[in-house]
Motif scaffolding. Sequence first.
Motif, PDB file in Angstrom:
ATOM      1  N   VAL B  52      39.637  40.340  46.300  1.00 48.61           N
ATOM      2  CA  VAL B  52      40.865  39.763  45.745  1.00 48.61           C
ATOM      3  C   VAL B  52      41.817  39.424  46.879  1.00 48.61           C
ATOM      4  CG1 VAL B  52      42.922  40.268  44.367  1.00 48.61           C
ATOM      5  CG2 VAL B  52      40.668  40.918  43.505  1.00 48.61           C
ATOM      6  N   GLU B  53      41.928  40.367  47.848  1.00 44.74           N
ATOM      7  CA  GLU B  53      42.823  40.110  48.977  1.00 44.74           C
ATOM      8  C   GLU B  53      42.404  38.870  49.757  1.00 44.74           C
ATOM      9  OE1 GLU B  53      43.492  43.338  51.782  1.00 44.74           O
ATOM     10  OE2 GLU B  53      44.018  44.622  50.065  1.00 44.74           O
ATOM     11  N   LYS B  54      41.074  38.684  49.885  1.00 44.81           N
ATOM     12  CA  LYS B  54      40.578  37.523  50.635  1.00 44.81           C
ATOM     13  C   LYS B  54      40.705  36.240  49.817  1.00 44.81           C
ATOM     14  CE  LYS B  54      37.235  39.953  53.549  1.00 44.81           C
ATOM     15  NZ  LYS B  54      35.795  40.100  53.888  1.00 44.81           N
ATOM     16  N   GLY B  55      41.016  36.379  48.533  1.00 49.01           N
ATOM     17  CA  GLY B  55      41.196  35.195  47.697  1.00 49.01           C
ATOM     18  C   GLY B  55      39.901  34.683  47.091  1.00 49.01           C
ATOM     19  N   PHE B  56      38.834  35.501  47.107  1.00 50.57           N
ATOM     20  CA  PHE B  56      37.556  35.043  46.563  1.00 50.57           C
ATOM     21  C   PHE B  56      37.379  35.463  45.113  1.00 50.57           C
ATOM     22  CE2 PHE B  56      35.884  35.566  51.137  1.00 50.57           C
ATOM     23  CZ  PHE B  56      36.533  34.394  51.506  1.00 50.57           C
ATOM     24  N   LEU B  57      38.202  36.380  44.669  1.00 47.38           N
ATOM     25  CA  LEU B  57      38.027  36.954  43.334  1.00 47.38           C
ATOM     26  C   LEU B  57      39.416  37.099  42.723  1.00 47.38           C
ATOM     27  CD1 LEU B  57      35.399  37.980  41.979  1.00 47.38           C
ATOM     28  CD2 LEU B  57      36.034  40.284  42.681  1.00 47.38           C
ATOM     29  N   ALA B  58      39.479  36.941  41.390  1.00 48.48           N
ATOM     30  CA  ALA B  58      40.729  37.210  40.685  1.00 48.48           C
ATOM     31  C   ALA B  58      40.370  37.988  39.428  1.00 48.48           C
ATOM     32  CB  ALA B  58      41.421  35.900  40.332  1.00 48.48           C
ATOM     33  N   TRP B  59      41.339  38.610  38.817  1.00 47.33           N
ATOM     34  CA  TRP B  59      41.024  39.271  37.548  1.00 47.33           C
ATOM     35  C   TRP B  59      42.232  39.258  36.631  1.00 47.33           C
ATOM     36  CZ3 TRP B  59      44.247  43.406  36.928  1.00 47.33           C
ATOM     37  CH2 TRP B  59      44.685  44.084  38.073  1.00 47.33           C
ATOM     38  N   GLU B  60      41.953  39.474  35.359  1.00 53.33           N
ATOM     39  CA  GLU B  60      43.048  39.576  34.399  1.00 53.33           C
ATOM     40  C   GLU B  60      42.713  40.705  33.438  1.00 53.33           C
ATOM     41  OE1 GLU B  60      43.165  35.792  32.488  1.00 53.33           O
ATOM     42  OE2 GLU B  60      41.203  36.055  31.536  1.00 53.33           O
ATOM     43  N   LEU B  61      43.772  41.343  32.917  1.00 52.85           N
ATOM     44  CA  LEU B  61      43.548  42.427  31.963  1.00 52.85           C
ATOM     45  C   LEU B  61      43.360  41.817  30.586  1.00 52.85           C
ATOM     46  CD1 LEU B  61      46.025  45.271  32.925  1.00 52.85           C
ATOM     47  CD2 LEU B  61      43.565  45.152  33.293  1.00 52.85           C
ATOM     48  N   GLN B  62      42.410  42.402  29.853  1.00 52.90           N
ATOM     49  CA  GLN B  62      42.101  41.923  28.514  1.00 52.90           C
ATOM     50  C   GLN B  62      42.130  43.114  27.584  1.00 52.90           C
ATOM     51  OE1 GLN B  62      38.192  40.381  28.263  1.00 52.90           O
ATOM     52  NE2 GLN B  62      38.855  38.262  28.148  1.00 52.90           N
TER      53      GLN B  62
END
Lengths: 884, 108
Positions: B52-62
């Motif tokens: 996430v820090e590198k900007g390759f992954l994101a997430w959201e709470l569901q």
Amino acid sequence: MTPPPRGATRLVARAFRGDPAAAAILGDLNEDFVRVLESRGRTAARLWYWREALGLVSGRLFHGLIRSLRDAAALRPGPLAGDAAHAARMLRRSPGFALFVGAVIGLGVGAVTTVYSVLKPLALALPFEDAHQLVWISNEAPGDSSLSAVTQRTTNLVDFRARTRSFSGITGYDAFFADRAYILAGAGGPERLVGVEVAHDFLDVLGVRPLHGRGFTTEEGQRGGPAAVILSHRLWRDRFASDRAIVGRGVTLNGTPHTVVGVLPASFDFSSVFKPGVEVDVLLPFVVARDNAFQGNILALIGRLRPGVTPEAARAELTALIAALGEEDPERWGLGAELETLQEHLAGPFRGSLVLLAAAAGVLLLVVCVSVSGLMLARSPSRAREMAVRKALGAPRGRLMRQLVLETLGISLVGAAFGSLIARLATGLVRNAAMIHIPLMDSVRLDTSALLVAAGVAVLTGVVVGTIPALQVAEGGEAGVLQAASRGSSASRGARRLREGLVVAEVALACALLVVGGLLLASFRAVLDVDLGYEPEGTMAWRLQPDAEFGSPQERSAFFSDLAERVRRTPGIESAGLVDALPLGRNRAWPFRGVVGRSRQEDTDEEVFPHVIGPGYLRTMRIPLAAGRNISPADGEGSTPVVLLNQTGARRIFGGAEEALGRRLRFWGNWEWEVVGVARDVRHLSPETGSGIEVYFPHAQMPDFRTMELVVRSGLPAAQVVATVSGVLEEVDPGMPRREFWSLEATLRGAVSERPFALGILSAFGAAALLLAALGIYGVLAQTVAEREPEIGIRMALGASAPDIVRRVLGRMLLLTAGGIAAGWGLSLLFSDVLDSVLFGVAPIDPRAFLGTACVLLAVAALAAGLPAHRAVSTEASRVLNAG
Amino acid sequence: MSRVGEFEFLVLLAVLRQAEAPYANRVREDLEQNAGRRVTRGALYRTIDRLVEKGFLAWELQPSEVPERGGHPMRRLLVTEDGLETARETRAVLATFLDGLEPVLGEA
């Protein structure tokens, strides 16, 4: 459905507080928990959850710390000076806090550094070159500490030297040197010196280089060789005014001229290493020759292993050699070789005490850590706010970390300074305590390595414990901190619990130290209360070595009896007696050759401890007879040879005192000695050791003893007794040294000196721990009262009485203290094993020590709680409510 | 491989493989079952954070209705454009290096 363990979910929630993914992580765990629950059952699933939670939390803490440190290190060195300045500013802003925490850290540092310094010469680094190569070669397996068991015959040394390859050298000294005396004639009057005969290569094998001159040559170590002597550093300094020109000059010892060939360095004190409590003045050459074997096991052997040879290999070679020698001469007596490192040999008898001291220092350091944690925690809400603000304003996390670490480092350095100071004082006390008969105690010094230990311990304590606020920074969550701050709530219930937990831990650790201290105290008193079998109070002893020449041993014996009789007749002297070896003095063993009229098989093959006494000895020492008669002046040269047995001897050989009377014993040669009396047992070797078989010979029938000890009992003050006896001695033989006298009580104190030594250090540790625990109790209670002032105010406004409030405040504290005491009792049980080897006459679970400690702790807790409780009671409802 | 490490690359691919349910637990199962390695929970979470820090992954709470989750939400993982680009680059590097090694390594 079974929910996951609550404690574990809480732990995870707390560790991930501030992380937006926290809830999802808990969900993930929950989901897997249900799967494990279905497949493996409830218990396994709960265990599984705990393991996962602990792994998760510890990993997060560890990586968080590593990251923060990396961040801090990644900063350019530029701002380091600025950070250091900032840290210094922060310390200056609250110098009291910094000094106080520094002093607390200093206590722990001081304890650890002192114990390290005390242990170092004996347990860590003997003061010899390549000391690990040095081994002690005794005659019998280690464990039997009697001198005859740890020493060897001269013939063995000759064979060991010639027929082993494991050693680069084997040397020895006369272990019974205290029995021989040397009188130094010359200016300043005759002086009795303690000399040790050593094999000529003694200094070479140990690796000791003389300060001036040289060691002995091979010729000086041969019979009829040049008479040479090496002076101790002390004698050279005191008697010869540190005159370097003394080397090569002659001195007169026992009427014979000797050449001074060397002076020992101050760093090597023979007695400090091998015979603490005796001051050795000179070394003389010992003749290592086969014809010297008649003296029995008198040599203490020290070998130096060749580089690369292990003690095991050397032991194996010696064992094989002993077997070969035994085959060559089946009649050979006293064959045997057991090997241990010199360090094991010297430190062995004190291992229990040393381990105990190290453990106690560790416990005190823990108390200090807990105490500093408490202090840091008390301060952390305000620090956390400060950090949160600065972080919100854009300060990089690494920067904040570095400043905090630098700040803690500053406090640690204060701690290191305090600790070194304490250690310096303590090592000075140890070094100068003349009564401690533990090897190498006068080499105890605060050296560079000890200072490094102090600095290391201080930094470790400070940084590990002081980084708690830093961890909060690393965890982030500044929003929460700021919110809490704006709401004005200073400490959550969790924080209070944590502080209370720390107090319980402090009380527990202090309790453990105090229990151990109490046990040592009880044990010390038990040793002093031991029935020694004689009464040392009111007695003084002189070592007698006549200067006069005698035509025969009988003449000399008559001289001694006459002298004792004259002293006895002096007004004020109750009684006087002669003996060759007073209790707690030297140790030796003679072979026992059996009872006349019994076959050898029936007899014990034990050795006996011989005493040679004059008629007044038992009376003067107040050793009662259990049966038969005392020896009398009539038991002389021409009459039947008689002996007295001690009770243990009579029981082991004959089954009882009465049965022994009239029987005859053989010791050596064809002489037969009739048992005429049985004396009560005396604790000769140490107050803690029971008696073996002991035999008393009349001096008149065994007159071949040149040195005797005169023991005198009197109700007069010691100075008067000394003056009186000195007068008699001078009158009888003006050339005889008169200055060597001592009191039997002093000897007794020396023999048990390890106990007050360990006890003293442990008491200091216990007192420090108690103080810290009291401070912890006070701190927590003061803070709780401050936080609850509004509540207390309201309660009082609603009519609660002062005693009610006090009961509330104190009740909680006593509960915590009681919890700590219970935990501390448990903790002290962990010490049982090591205590078992140290205690005497007291069980490691002696209830007096446990209950006494509990009383002390409860009293101190009540005292420490008193001030905050008083403050709570004097809360004025109106003021508090107005403020709220 | 310069922008992602080996494990990070595997995690990226595993997220992509879970088209239906790209959640941490599924990713972990996939890695344990198909990559043949034990993946501790902490290591996976840390790798996700790093990606996430590198900007390759994101997430959201569901929000999740799954009863086993005890009411806790789920984290839906999403590979970003940058992440996809990195995965392609890494594949290309691997392909270049594997090309011609069949005689040594055998057929895949």
